[in-house]
Design an enzyme around this catalytic site. Structure first.
Site, PDB file in Angstrom:
ATOM      1  CE  LYS A 121      -8.851   6.165   7.421  1.00 36.11           C
ATOM      2  NZ  LYS A 121      -8.870   7.364   8.308  1.00 36.11           N
ATOM      3  CB  SER A 142      -8.748   6.801   3.073  1.00 44.15           C
ATOM      4  OG  SER A 142      -8.006   6.137   2.064  1.00 44.15           O
ATOM      5  CE1 TYR A 168      -6.409   3.736   6.626  1.00 43.23           C
ATOM      6  CE2 TYR A 168      -6.795   3.138   4.339  1.00 43.23           C
ATOM      7  CZ  TYR A 168      -6.493   4.090   5.295  1.00 43.23           C
ATOM      8  OH  TYR A 168      -6.289   5.406   4.921  1.00 43.23           O
TER       9      TYR A 168
END
Length: 249
Positions: free
Chosen positions: A150, A133, A146
């Site tokens: 990533k 991402s 998150y």
């Protein structure tokens, strides 16, 4: 590039489904994996693919997936989750840290462990596409587990690419910004993201999907790190304002 077998994890929806749709015509066999059995079956039926219900956090399940695709030439390690808490690290509970990292990092490592030895042993040109991402490149104040997961995924992708340099196996990491999926109601069309990713895979590019307007923020983060300066909130570069052309009658 035609693939004897292509494997996509997280294939029941979003980017994974878009990748499967794009890859289908270029693969003799398409193997799709996801934990959502019903959505996976629907996608596989539509694409004429093989469905393998898989929890990527379980090494044995991912190994079974690899065992069922012994001639894989393209492996898309795409499965990922966002989590529900998107604040600073101390506001994210331990269960969520564990759950997000188990999928976004553990699932990725499980995939590499299961597939890489087979890809190397085959001697045939093979490719691995890892979905990370934009959140894995600059650092935002929030992002919960998150963003950190990533960043870890990008690091794992770099490790894999370095270790596989000079072999028959290439690595590409996909780092898009917002994409219209179950994770976000706004953003890029997943079909466009998938198309760009597969072009990069075929061209042997390592990173794909980073929006141009974020490149400066990524470079500035690196500069601040090496200079010892504290971080600042990243921001996209403003698009240039069009200038008026010559007057026309």
């Amino acid at each position: 590039m035609h693939f004897s077998t292509a494997v996509v994890t997280g294939a029941a929806s979003g980017i994974g489904r878009a990748l499967a749709t794009r890859i289908g015509p270029d693969a003799s066999r398409l193997v799709l994996a996801d934990i959502d059995a019903a959505a996976l079956a629907a996608t596989a039926d539509e694409l004429g693919a093989t469905a393998v219900v898989t929890d990527v956090t379980d090494p044995r399940a991912v190994q079974a997936l690899a065992d069922g695709a012994p001639d894989a030439q393209l492996v898309c390690l795409n499965a990922g989750v966002v989590g529900t808490a998107m604040g600073p690290p101390w506001e994210v509970g331990p269960a969520e840290w564990d759950a997000v990292f188990a999928v976004n990092v553990g699932g990725l490592v499980n995939g590499l462990r299961a597939f890489v030895p087979r890809l190397l042993a085959s001697g045939r040109p093979a490719r691995i596409l890892i979905t990370a991402s934009l959140a894995g490149l600059p650092v935002f104040a929030g992002g919960g587990a998150y963003g950190a997961s990533k960043h870890a995924a990008v690091a794992v992708a770099e490790q894999a690419a370095l270790a596989l340099s000079g072999t028959n196996v290439g690595v590409t990491v996909l780092c898009p910004a917002l994409v219209r999926t179950a994770m976000s109601p706004t953003g890029a069309d997943p079909a466009d993201v998938a198309a760009d990713a597969l072009v990069a895979v075929r061209d042997g590019r390592f990173v794909v999907g980073v929006p141009d307007e974020w490149s400066t923020a990524i470079v500035q983060r690196a500069e601040r790190l090496v200079s010892g300066r504290p971080p600042v909130p990243p921001a996209p570069r403003a698009a240039p304002v069009p200038t008026a052309g010559p007057a026309r009658r």
